[in-house]
Design a protein around this motif. Structure first.
Motif, PDB file in Angstrom:
ATOM      1  N   ILE A   9      25.589 -67.640  55.807  1.00 44.04           N
ATOM      2  CA  ILE A   9      24.596 -68.131  56.762  1.00 44.04           C
ATOM      3  C   ILE A   9      23.184 -67.778  56.316  1.00 44.04           C
ATOM      4  N   PHE A  10      22.895 -66.507  56.197  1.00 45.57           N
ATOM      5  CA  PHE A  10      21.522 -66.078  55.967  1.00 45.57           C
ATOM      6  C   PHE A  10      21.004 -66.425  54.571  1.00 45.57           C
ATOM      7  N   TYR A  11      21.796 -66.191  53.534  1.00 43.36           N
ATOM      8  CA  TYR A  11      21.337 -66.497  52.176  1.00 43.36           C
ATOM      9  C   TYR A  11      21.066 -67.991  51.994  1.00 43.36           C
ATOM     10  N   ALA A  16      17.237 -72.285  51.153  1.00 38.35           N
ATOM     11  CA  ALA A  16      16.780 -73.646  51.447  1.00 38.35           C
ATOM     12  C   ALA A  16      15.319 -73.643  51.877  1.00 38.35           C
ATOM     13  N   PHE A  17      14.915 -72.648  52.649  1.00 38.27           N
ATOM     14  CA  PHE A  17      13.515 -72.542  53.072  1.00 38.27           C
ATOM     15  C   PHE A  17      12.603 -72.327  51.871  1.00 38.27           C
ATOM     16  N   VAL A  18      12.996 -71.478  50.947  1.00 40.48           N
ATOM     17  CA  VAL A  18      12.183 -71.206  49.758  1.00 40.48           C
ATOM     18  C   VAL A  18      12.118 -72.451  48.873  1.00 40.48           C
ATOM     19  N   GLY A  24       9.871 -79.763  43.056  1.00 42.72           N
ATOM     20  CA  GLY A  24      11.148 -80.395  42.760  1.00 42.72           C
ATOM     21  C   GLY A  24      12.220 -79.359  42.534  1.00 42.72           C
ATOM     22  N   TYR A  25      13.462 -79.789  42.630  1.00 43.41           N
ATOM     23  CA  TYR A  25      14.577 -78.859  42.468  1.00 43.41           C
ATOM     24  C   TYR A  25      15.758 -79.629  41.912  1.00 43.41           C
ATOM     25  N   LEU A  36       4.225 -74.014  44.203  1.00 48.24           N
ATOM     26  CA  LEU A  36       4.513 -73.734  45.603  1.00 48.24           C
ATOM     27  C   LEU A  36       3.430 -74.379  46.451  1.00 48.24           C
ATOM     28  N   THR A  37       3.789 -75.468  47.132  1.00 43.72           N
ATOM     29  CA  THR A  37       2.808 -76.197  47.928  1.00 43.72           C
ATOM     30  C   THR A  37       3.423 -76.620  49.252  1.00 43.72           C
TER      31      THR A  37
END
Length: 72
Positions: A9-11, A16-18, A24-25, A36-37
């Protein structure tokens, strides 16, 4: 139990937030493209369909649900 919550859950939630701040990913290679924008968030916020979905969500949450509770 706590270890399972952290792993499943937490990781993923924090990861996903980071990732959402990167330009892009590539998930198969786990590559994050520099920069980081807030561009991803500003792009989504300026879309008509996002605003319509947000409005529909608020109508459902604050009008439809209380009304159905009162009528039931």
């Amino acid at each position: 139990m706590l270890i399972l919550m952290i792993v499943f859950i937490f990781y993923p939630l924090v990861n996903a937030f980071v990732i959402s701040f990167y330009k892009g990913y590539q998930p198969l290679l786990n590559q994050r493209y520099a920069g980081l924008t807030f561009n991803n968030y500003t792009f989504v916020w300026n879309q008509y369909y996002f605003k319509a979905a947000l409005k529909n969500t608020f109508v459902l949450a604050f009008i439809s649900v209380p009304l159905s509770i009162i009528l039931s």
